[in-house]
Scaffold this motif. Structure first.
Motif, PDB file in Angstrom:
ATOM      1  N   GLY A 143       0.822  -1.208   0.000  1.00  0.00           N
ATOM      2  CA  GLY A 143       0.000   0.000   0.000  1.00  0.00           C
ATOM      3  C   GLY A 143       0.852   1.252   0.000  1.00  0.00           C
ATOM      4  N   GLY A 144       1.924   1.225   0.785  1.00  0.00           N
ATOM      5  CA  GLY A 144       2.832   2.365   0.820  1.00  0.00           C
ATOM      6  C   GLY A 144       3.520   2.591  -0.516  1.00  0.00           C
ATOM      7  N   PHE A 145       3.975   1.488  -1.147  1.00  0.00           N
ATOM      8  CA  PHE A 145       4.657   1.621  -2.438  1.00  0.00           C
ATOM      9  C   PHE A 145       3.696   2.100  -3.529  1.00  0.00           C
ATOM     10  CE2 PHE A 145       7.698  -1.677  -0.686  1.00  0.00           C
ATOM     11  CZ  PHE A 145       8.769  -0.801  -0.609  1.00  0.00           C
ATOM     12  N   ILE A 146       2.491   1.540  -3.551  1.00  0.00           N
ATOM     13  CA  ILE A 146       1.517   1.946  -4.566  1.00  0.00           C
ATOM     14  C   ILE A 146       1.101   3.395  -4.348  1.00  0.00           C
ATOM     15  CG2 ILE A 146      -0.836   1.558  -5.417  1.00  0.00           C
ATOM     16  CD1 ILE A 146      -0.342  -1.449  -4.873  1.00  0.00           C
ATOM     17  N   GLY A 147       0.930   3.783  -3.090  1.00  0.00           N
ATOM     18  CA  GLY A 147       0.595   5.173  -2.795  1.00  0.00           C
ATOM     19  C   GLY A 147       1.685   6.118  -3.244  1.00  0.00           C
ATOM     20  N   ALA A 148       2.945   5.719  -3.024  1.00  0.00           N
ATOM     21  CA  ALA A 148       4.072   6.547  -3.462  1.00  0.00           C
ATOM     22  C   ALA A 148       4.115   6.636  -4.983  1.00  0.00           C
ATOM     23  CB  ALA A 148       5.381   5.971  -2.935  1.00  0.00           C
ATOM     24  N   LEU A 149       3.812   5.520  -5.649  1.00  0.00           N
ATOM     25  CA  LEU A 149       3.800   5.490  -7.109  1.00  0.00           C
ATOM     26  C   LEU A 149       2.740   6.442  -7.664  1.00  0.00           C
ATOM     27  CD1 LEU A 149       4.649   4.220  -9.824  1.00  0.00           C
ATOM     28  CD2 LEU A 149       2.981   2.412  -9.380  1.00  0.00           C
ATOM     29  N   ILE A 150       1.549   6.397  -7.090  1.00  0.00           N
ATOM     30  CA  ILE A 150       0.462   7.277  -7.538  1.00  0.00           C
ATOM     31  C   ILE A 150       0.791   8.733  -7.214  1.00  0.00           C
ATOM     32  CG2 ILE A 150      -1.972   7.873  -7.212  1.00  0.00           C
ATOM     33  CD1 ILE A 150      -2.469   4.892  -6.618  1.00  0.00           C
ATOM     34  N   GLY A 151       1.270   8.949  -5.986  1.00  0.00           N
ATOM     35  CA  GLY A 151       1.529  10.311  -5.542  1.00  0.00           C
ATOM     36  C   GLY A 151       2.636  11.004  -6.299  1.00  0.00           C
ATOM     37  N   SER A 152       3.643  10.244  -6.748  1.00  0.00           N
ATOM     38  CA  SER A 152       4.777  10.863  -7.419  1.00  0.00           C
ATOM     39  C   SER A 152       4.679  10.838  -8.937  1.00  0.00           C
ATOM     40  CB  SER A 152       6.077  10.161  -7.004  1.00  0.00           C
ATOM     41  OG  SER A 152       6.041   8.799  -7.375  1.00  0.00           O
ATOM     42  N   GLY A 153       3.773  10.031  -9.481  1.00  0.00           N
ATOM     43  CA  GLY A 153       3.666   9.920 -10.935  1.00  0.00           C
ATOM     44  C   GLY A 153       2.326  10.350 -11.483  1.00  0.00           C
ATOM     45  N   LEU A 154       1.291   9.620 -11.127  1.00  0.00           N
ATOM     46  CA  LEU A 154      -0.040   9.876 -11.675  1.00  0.00           C
ATOM     47  C   LEU A 154      -0.542  11.272 -11.336  1.00  0.00           C
ATOM     48  CD1 LEU A 154      -2.520   8.797 -13.163  1.00  0.00           C
ATOM     49  CD2 LEU A 154      -3.334   7.856 -10.982  1.00  0.00           C
ATOM     50  N   LEU A 155      -0.293  11.719 -10.109  1.00  0.00           N
ATOM     51  CA  LEU A 155      -0.806  13.028  -9.701  1.00  0.00           C
ATOM     52  C   LEU A 155      -0.139  14.177 -10.452  1.00  0.00           C
ATOM     53  CD1 LEU A 155      -1.401  12.779  -5.848  1.00  0.00           C
ATOM     54  CD2 LEU A 155      -2.964  12.368  -7.732  1.00  0.00           C
ATOM     55  N   LEU A 156       1.096  13.973 -10.888  1.00  0.00           N
ATOM     56  CA  LEU A 156       1.751  15.015 -11.680  1.00  0.00           C
ATOM     57  C   LEU A 156       1.040  15.175 -13.023  1.00  0.00           C
ATOM     58  CD1 LEU A 156       4.025  17.064 -11.861  1.00  0.00           C
ATOM     59  CD2 LEU A 156       5.497  15.259 -12.782  1.00  0.00           C
ATOM     60  N   LEU A 157       0.619  14.051 -13.605  1.00  0.00           N
ATOM     61  CA  LEU A 157      -0.127  14.109 -14.862  1.00  0.00           C
ATOM     62  C   LEU A 157      -1.482  14.778 -14.652  1.00  0.00           C
ATOM     63  CD1 LEU A 157       0.621  10.525 -16.253  1.00  0.00           C
ATOM     64  CD2 LEU A 157       1.748  12.674 -16.855  1.00  0.00           C
ATOM     65  N   ILE A 158      -2.142  14.443 -13.538  1.00  0.00           N
ATOM     66  CA  ILE A 158      -3.445  15.045 -13.241  1.00  0.00           C
ATOM     67  C   ILE A 158      -3.300  16.541 -13.014  1.00  0.00           C
ATOM     68  CG2 ILE A 158      -5.330  15.094 -11.546  1.00  0.00           C
ATOM     69  CD1 ILE A 158      -4.882  12.102 -11.127  1.00  0.00           C
ATOM     70  N   TYR A 159      -2.212  16.930 -12.366  1.00  0.00           N
ATOM     71  CA  TYR A 159      -1.973  18.357 -12.138  1.00  0.00           C
ATOM     72  C   TYR A 159      -1.887  19.125 -13.458  1.00  0.00           C
ATOM     73  CZ  TYR A 159       0.785  22.581 -11.377  1.00  0.00           C
ATOM     74  OH  TYR A 159       1.237  23.871 -11.408  1.00  0.00           O
ATOM     75  N   HIS A 160      -1.170  18.562 -14.400  1.00  0.00           N
ATOM     76  CA  HIS A 160      -1.012  19.247 -15.682  1.00  0.00           C
ATOM     77  C   HIS A 160      -2.340  19.331 -16.444  1.00  0.00           C
ATOM     78  CE1 HIS A 160       3.236  19.929 -15.567  1.00  0.00           C
ATOM     79  NE2 HIS A 160       3.526  18.656 -15.411  1.00  0.00           N
ATOM     80  N   THR A 161      -3.261  18.413 -16.168  1.00  0.00           N
ATOM     81  CA  THR A 161      -4.545  18.396 -16.872  1.00  0.00           C
ATOM     82  C   THR A 161      -5.598  19.246 -16.171  1.00  0.00           C
ATOM     83  OG1 THR A 161      -4.077  16.156 -17.659  1.00  0.00           O
ATOM     84  CG2 THR A 161      -6.375  16.915 -17.804  1.00  0.00           C
ATOM     85  N   PHE A 162      -5.683  19.125 -14.838  1.00  0.00           N
ATOM     86  CA  PHE A 162      -6.784  19.758 -14.110  1.00  0.00           C
ATOM     87  C   PHE A 162      -6.364  20.934 -13.225  1.00  0.00           C
ATOM     88  CE2 PHE A 162      -8.136  15.375 -14.909  1.00  0.00           C
ATOM     89  CZ  PHE A 162      -9.342  15.593 -15.550  1.00  0.00           C
ATOM     90  N   GLY A 163      -5.083  21.081 -12.967  1.00  0.00           N
ATOM     91  CA  GLY A 163      -4.631  22.207 -12.170  1.00  0.00           C
ATOM     92  C   GLY A 163      -4.558  21.907 -10.677  1.00  0.00           C
ATOM     93  N   TRP A 164      -3.994  22.868  -9.946  1.00  0.00           N
ATOM     94  CA  TRP A 164      -3.700  22.751  -8.524  1.00  0.00           C
ATOM     95  C   TRP A 164      -4.940  22.498  -7.674  1.00  0.00           C
ATOM     96  CZ3 TRP A 164       0.241  22.209  -5.241  1.00  0.00           C
ATOM     97  CH2 TRP A 164       0.126  22.673  -3.931  1.00  0.00           C
TER      98      TRP A 164
END
Length: 404
Positions: A143-164
């Motif tokens: 859970g910790g590793f998957i959370g880190a993966l989402i938090g450091s990768g997927l969320l950066l993509l979401i930020y660029h699409t939807f904003g802060w």
């Protein structure tokens, strides 16, 4: 099926802890750099991790105030809701205009997350049967590793699409959703002993137990054969002409995914062959990884060869994570589950921090080959140390349960 529901509950809670922390410490620095913040300001942001290192200081309070399932639920749900609200409030401010306020809010959010972690760890220890420790900790680690993966990768993509703002709204909603399985958690807890006067002094008492010194030395050594290579992995790849996108994919996505996968593998193996054997085998894998990188670094290597090495490194780290968590559960004193589990993990983090700090000096002074040799030697020392501890039947310090 009921037992799987138990694992699902903890899986969601541990992911919810890891995603925002990973986002604040890996993605926010990237956003700050894009907005021309100084490297000094970006470096200071890493101090928001301090509550996770210092959380042992208020862990006895959680152990003292939580004795029943409903009380643990109250601690976890209150912390999680507060956590979500702080994350939501951060989204209302601009990094450019309100940087100092945002840092303060992030620290408050991390304190809430650390408190949730203390209560969740204690609840896991009290609700999981001993034969469930391996899979329970596999779920925690993955859970910790998957959370880190989402938090450091997927969320950066979401930020660029939807904003802060929309990103943090979604993040706060996810944190709240993670609590839902806990509302239906009905598993009995192992009763705590009556009449224990829990206080901050129990932090010191943990280190005064008979034979504890030998055990603490092992905790300090546990990740030593891996943490230096993990700390220098990205600089090593950069120095070998890999760009940031390649580094992020190979180490951040492939490597972290492999750590999550092998956390489950470790859970199954510990249940099948026992913790003792795994504690003897995993440092051997650390030697293999060190030797692999040493040999690979002696000549030009292909992308596939590097990927194999990175995946092996992260897989070994994921397995060691589970073994350490199981051991920490076994060594937690009755009635002080949150305090003791937290203390043990903090000791391992301190040991990793020392080696990670040393790794830069060794790599600079003796090249990366020197770093790989250092890690091989440290893995060998760990193996010998485990052997010596288990050689004496009276000092089964790495797997036996302690009591108050």
């Amino acid at each position: 099926m009921k037992q799987y529901n138990k694992y699902i509950t903890f899986f969601g809670l541990y992911i919810a802890q890891a995603i925002p922390m990973s986002f604040f410490t890996t993605v926010v620095p990237v956003i700050m750099r894009q907005e021309n913040y100084s490297l000094e300001s970006i470096g200071l942001l890493q101090l928001v991790k301090l509550p996770w290192i210092l959380k042992f200081l208020w862990a006895p309070l959680v152990d003292k105030k939580a004795n029943t399932l409903s009380q643990y639920k109250k601690w976890i749900i209150t912390s999680e809701v507060f956590y979500a609200l702080i994350i939501l409030s951060i989204g209302a401010f601009s990094l450019q205009a309100n940087f100092n306020l945002i840092v303060v809010l992030i620290v408050i959010a991390v304190i809430a997350s650390a408190t949730q972690d203390i209560a969740t760890d204690a609840l896991a220890i009290l609700s999981l049967k001993k034969d469930q420790h391996s899979m329970g900790n596999a779920v925690q680690s993955a859970g910790g590793f998957i959370g880190a993966l989402i938090g450091s990768g997927l969320l950066l993509l979401i930020y660029h699409t939807f904003g802060w703002f929309m990103l943090l709204v979604g993040l706060s909603c996810f944190v709240l959703l993670a609590v839902i399985p806990l509302l239906f958690f009905r598993y009995p807890l192992r009763p705590k002993p009556m009449g224990i006067n829990i206080s901050g002094k129990d932090i010191v008492r943990f280190f005064t137990q008979k034979g504890i010194f030998k055990y603490v030395v092992f905790l300090l050594l546990s990740y030593s054969g891996l943490s230096g290579m993990l700390a220098m992995l990205k600089p090593y790849m950069f120095d070998n002409k890999y760009d940031l996108e390649q580094i992020g994919f190979i180490s951040g996505i492939l490597g972290t995914s492999m750590a999550a996968l092998f956390a489950f593998v470790a859970g199954l193996l510990i249940k099948k062959v026992g913790l003792r054997k795994m504690l003897q085998v995993i440092p051997c894998l650390g030697i293999f990884v060190g030797v692999y990188f040493y040999v690979m670094n002696n000549s030009a290597f292909s992308d596939i060869q590097l990927i194999i090495g990175v995946c092996a490194l992260w897989a070994t780290y994921g397995m060691m994570n589970v073994a350490i968590f199981v051991m920490a559960m076994n060594k937690s004193r009755l009635g002080l589950e949150g305090t003791d589990f937290t203390l043990q993990i903090v000791v391992t983090q301190f040991g990793s921090l020392l080696i990670a700090g040393l790794s830069g000096f060794v790599s600079q002074r003796f090249t990366y080959q020197g770093l790989f040799i250092m890690e091989i030697v440290l893995s060998l020392i760990t193996i010998l140390y485990v052997y010596l501890l288990y050689r004496n039947k009276k000092i089964d310090a790495l797997s036996e349960k302690t009591n108050t």
